[in-house]
Design a protein around this motif. Sequence first.
Motif, PDB file in Angstrom:
ATOM      1  N   VAL A 152       0.834  -1.208   0.000  1.00 44.32           N
ATOM      2  CA  VAL A 152       0.000   0.000   0.000  1.00 44.32           C
ATOM      3  C   VAL A 152       0.866   1.254   0.000  1.00 44.32           C
ATOM      4  N   LEU A 153       1.908   1.260   0.807  1.00 41.73           N
ATOM      5  CA  LEU A 153       2.786   2.432   0.857  1.00 41.73           C
ATOM      6  C   LEU A 153       3.454   2.676  -0.501  1.00 41.73           C
ATOM      7  N   ILE A 154       3.946   1.599  -1.116  1.00 37.68           N
ATOM      8  CA  ILE A 154       4.589   1.739  -2.427  1.00 37.68           C
ATOM      9  C   ILE A 154       3.579   2.178  -3.480  1.00 37.68           C
ATOM     10  N   GLY A 155       2.390   1.535  -3.481  1.00 36.28           N
ATOM     11  CA  GLY A 155       1.361   1.889  -4.451  1.00 36.28           C
ATOM     12  C   GLY A 155       0.891   3.325  -4.310  1.00 36.28           C
ATOM     13  N   ALA A 156       0.656   3.741  -3.056  1.00 38.82           N
ATOM     14  CA  ALA A 156       0.215   5.117  -2.813  1.00 38.82           C
ATOM     15  C   ALA A 156       1.284   6.110  -3.247  1.00 38.82           C
ATOM     16  N   ALA A 157       2.559   5.793  -2.981  1.00 42.21           N
ATOM     17  CA  ALA A 157       3.647   6.678  -3.391  1.00 42.21           C
ATOM     18  C   ALA A 157       3.715   6.797  -4.912  1.00 42.21           C
ATOM     19  N   LEU A 158       3.515   5.667  -5.598  1.00 40.29           N
ATOM     20  CA  LEU A 158       3.553   5.691  -7.072  1.00 40.29           C
ATOM     21  C   LEU A 158       2.395   6.510  -7.649  1.00 40.29           C
ATOM     22  N   VAL A 159       1.199   6.333  -7.066  1.00 41.29           N
ATOM     23  CA  VAL A 159       0.048   7.116  -7.535  1.00 41.29           C
ATOM     24  C   VAL A 159       0.260   8.590  -7.236  1.00 41.29           C
ATOM     25  N   PHE A 160       0.782   8.882  -6.044  1.00 42.75           N
ATOM     26  CA  PHE A 160       1.020  10.275  -5.655  1.00 42.75           C
ATOM     27  C   PHE A 160       1.997  10.950  -6.618  1.00 42.75           C
ATOM     28  N   MET A 161       3.045  10.233  -7.013  1.00 41.42           N
ATOM     29  CA  MET A 161       4.076  10.819  -7.865  1.00 41.42           C
ATOM     30  C   MET A 161       3.699  10.846  -9.339  1.00 41.42           C
ATOM     31  N   THR A 162       2.918   9.846  -9.778  1.00 35.37           N
ATOM     32  CA  THR A 162       2.656   9.723 -11.222  1.00 35.37           C
ATOM     33  C   THR A 162       1.202   9.934 -11.617  1.00 35.37           C
ATOM     34  N   ASP A 239     -13.704  -4.237  -1.400  1.00 27.99           N
ATOM     35  CA  ASP A 239     -13.106  -3.204  -2.245  1.00 27.99           C
ATOM     36  C   ASP A 239     -13.935  -1.927  -2.320  1.00 27.99           C
ATOM     37  N   TYR A 240     -15.168  -1.956  -1.790  1.00 19.31           N
ATOM     38  CA  TYR A 240     -15.983  -0.737  -1.809  1.00 19.31           C
ATOM     39  C   TYR A 240     -15.510   0.277  -0.776  1.00 19.31           C
ATOM     40  N   LEU A 241     -14.518  -0.098   0.016  1.00 17.02           N
ATOM     41  CA  LEU A 241     -13.885   0.890   0.882  1.00 17.02           C
ATOM     42  C   LEU A 241     -13.168   1.951   0.053  1.00 17.02           C
ATOM     43  N   GLN A 242     -12.686   1.574  -1.130  1.00 19.84           N
ATOM     44  CA  GLN A 242     -11.926   2.515  -1.969  1.00 19.84           C
ATOM     45  C   GLN A 242     -12.729   3.764  -2.343  1.00 19.84           C
ATOM     46  N   PRO A 243     -13.917   3.633  -2.958  1.00 16.74           N
ATOM     47  CA  PRO A 243     -14.672   4.857  -3.281  1.00 16.74           C
ATOM     48  C   PRO A 243     -15.120   5.634  -2.050  1.00 16.74           C
ATOM     49  N   VAL A 244     -15.358   4.926  -0.930  1.00 18.27           N
ATOM     50  CA  VAL A 244     -15.704   5.625   0.312  1.00 18.27           C
ATOM     51  C   VAL A 244     -14.536   6.511   0.747  1.00 18.27           C
ATOM     52  N   LEU A 245     -13.323   5.967   0.655  1.00 23.63           N
ATOM     53  CA  LEU A 245     -12.133   6.734   1.016  1.00 23.63           C
ATOM     54  C   LEU A 245     -11.914   7.903   0.062  1.00 23.63           C
ATOM     55  N   LYS A 261      -6.339  12.767  -7.443  1.00 19.19           N
ATOM     56  CA  LYS A 261      -5.694  11.466  -7.289  1.00 19.19           C
ATOM     57  C   LYS A 261      -4.664  11.478  -6.166  1.00 19.19           C
ATOM     58  N   GLN A 262      -3.968  12.581  -6.042  1.00 20.29           N
ATOM     59  CA  GLN A 262      -2.949  12.662  -4.993  1.00 20.29           C
ATOM     60  C   GLN A 262      -3.587  12.680  -3.612  1.00 20.29           C
ATOM     61  N   ARG A 263      -4.671  13.445  -3.460  1.00 19.56           N
ATOM     62  CA  ARG A 263      -5.376  13.488  -2.178  1.00 19.56           C
ATOM     63  C   ARG A 263      -5.961  12.118  -1.833  1.00 19.56           C
ATOM     64  N   SER A 264      -6.533  11.441  -2.842  1.00 17.63           N
ATOM     65  CA  SER A 264      -7.081  10.104  -2.616  1.00 17.63           C
ATOM     66  C   SER A 264      -5.979   9.130  -2.239  1.00 17.63           C
ATOM     67  N   ALA A 265      -4.831   9.231  -2.922  1.00 21.92           N
ATOM     68  CA  ALA A 265      -3.724   8.315  -2.661  1.00 21.92           C
ATOM     69  C   ALA A 265      -3.242   8.433  -1.223  1.00 21.92           C
ATOM     70  N   LEU A 266      -3.208   9.665  -0.700  1.00 19.22           N
ATOM     71  CA  LEU A 266      -2.747   9.855   0.674  1.00 19.22           C
ATOM     72  C   LEU A 266      -3.667   9.154   1.671  1.00 19.22           C
ATOM     73  N   VAL A 271      -5.009   4.612   5.262  1.00 18.73           N
ATOM     74  CA  VAL A 271      -6.014   3.714   5.844  1.00 18.73           C
ATOM     75  C   VAL A 271      -5.664   2.252   5.561  1.00 18.73           C
ATOM     76  N   TYR A 272      -5.296   1.941   4.329  1.00 17.63           N
ATOM     77  CA  TYR A 272      -4.966   0.556   3.998  1.00 17.63           C
ATOM     78  C   TYR A 272      -3.686   0.096   4.703  1.00 17.63           C
ATOM     79  N   PHE A 273      -2.748   0.997   4.908  1.00 19.59           N
ATOM     80  CA  PHE A 273      -1.536   0.641   5.642  1.00 19.59           C
ATOM     81  C   PHE A 273      -1.897   0.226   7.069  1.00 19.59           C
ATOM     82  N   VAL A 274      -2.700   1.048   7.738  1.00 17.61           N
ATOM     83  CA  VAL A 274      -3.138   0.716   9.100  1.00 17.61           C
ATOM     84  C   VAL A 274      -3.954  -0.578   9.090  1.00 17.61           C
ATOM     85  N   LEU A 275      -4.859  -0.704   8.104  1.00 15.51           N
ATOM     86  CA  LEU A 275      -5.704  -1.901   7.998  1.00 15.51           C
ATOM     87  C   LEU A 275      -4.853  -3.162   7.908  1.00 15.51           C
TER      88      LEU A 275
END
Length: 428
Positions: A152-162, A239-245, A261-266, A271-275
């Motif tokens: 999740v951390l790697i994926g979120a970082a990639l979405v945040f950057m790209t 997976d419906y947690l994603q649109p809620v987030l 996308k960057q705000r969503s990625a954060l 949340v997924y990291f903690v989960l």
Amino acid sequence: MFSSDRPSVMLFRFSLYGFLKNQTYFEPFLILFFLEQELNFFEIGVAMGVGAAVSNLLEIPTGAAADLYGRRRCMVASFVIYILSFLILATGTAYWQLLVGVALVGSADAFRGGIHKAMILDWLRAQGRENERTRIYGYTRSWSKMGSAVSVLIGAALVFMTSNYRLIIGFAIIPYVLNLINLATYPAYLDAVPRQKLSLTAVLRHMYQVARESLNHPMLRRLTWETIGFQGVYEAVKDYLQPVLKVAALSSPLFLDLGDKQRSALLVGLVYFVLHLLASASSRHAHSLSQWCGSDERASYRVWQIVALGYVALLPALYFKTSSIVIPIFILLACAQNVWRPILISRFDAHSDPSVGATLLSIESQAASLATLILAPLLGYVIDLATSLEGGTTERSFWPIAVIGAVPAILFSIDRTRRTSTSHSGDH
């Protein structure tokens, strides 16, 4: 050292398998990726259902093939298919191409489902450690969840950057190649069978014998129904947690200078990291709940009660779109699922013949896939319908998720209460 069969090394390699398997950087963003392709929730549900359907059709045949011709070989085939599916999903643009990619994921899931668990259980028997089933499987599963947290951390970082969901799908190929090497170099005896000529007749006969056993055995039959009500439903709704987030992120007054996308990625990443961290801890300590309750059976029903309460509480939270309540409940359900899963596998192994372990656990996995196959499109359609009836446009109505989850959880909790009451009456 890599090919050593020392207990500590094999436990490390089983855990490494789970850690690398869960480096699916796109998973927390998959629904958002589909929405970006301008799909509605019914089309997304169909896509998820296609994956479940393919997995459902192939689950038992691949489990039987693994029992008869080698579990390690089937696992290697699974990861080759995964890598191909990621390539297609990362490059395909048409809806049918996405369906092909999802179908390949489903076929890879079928080759993998139940087989690695059977390999771990066989290894425990070879070590004379059958009484550690819940603890060892919970430990290896905890590393899977730790892998998800890192992913999740790697994926979120990639979405945040790209801001590119396709990139993170392709990026997942790297750890899957590493896991392919890990699996291919497992000790040969974990194939569990000598080499023999492939025979469709032998596979079908083996499937029939194991399926008959699971249907005629009252406890195995009940465990399969529990799988449908718990795992099948959870896979359809999680997976419906994603649109809620995403809605929560976009409605937040924080980071307004960033793109959507960057705000969503954060928020998704956090949340997924903690989960996943909490899910890892839950899985690792599942055996403690069994010890505290006195048995895997009693522990399982405690989890059912918690899940029933969770889904009931989720209904008003989703209806009134209270993200601050919805998010912790989703995390609670994830933790409950990761306590319940090692306990369930231990219960299956305790009531089954080790020689048919891969096939039986494939039947268990297929039962969950069948439930997801039916529920995913249905849930997507009901969400679209509820949104339309409520006059929604941009903000979806996700409350049907809670209804679909609460029904089986309440029924199994009531059934446990009835069985317990009957047992106590008989004692008097």
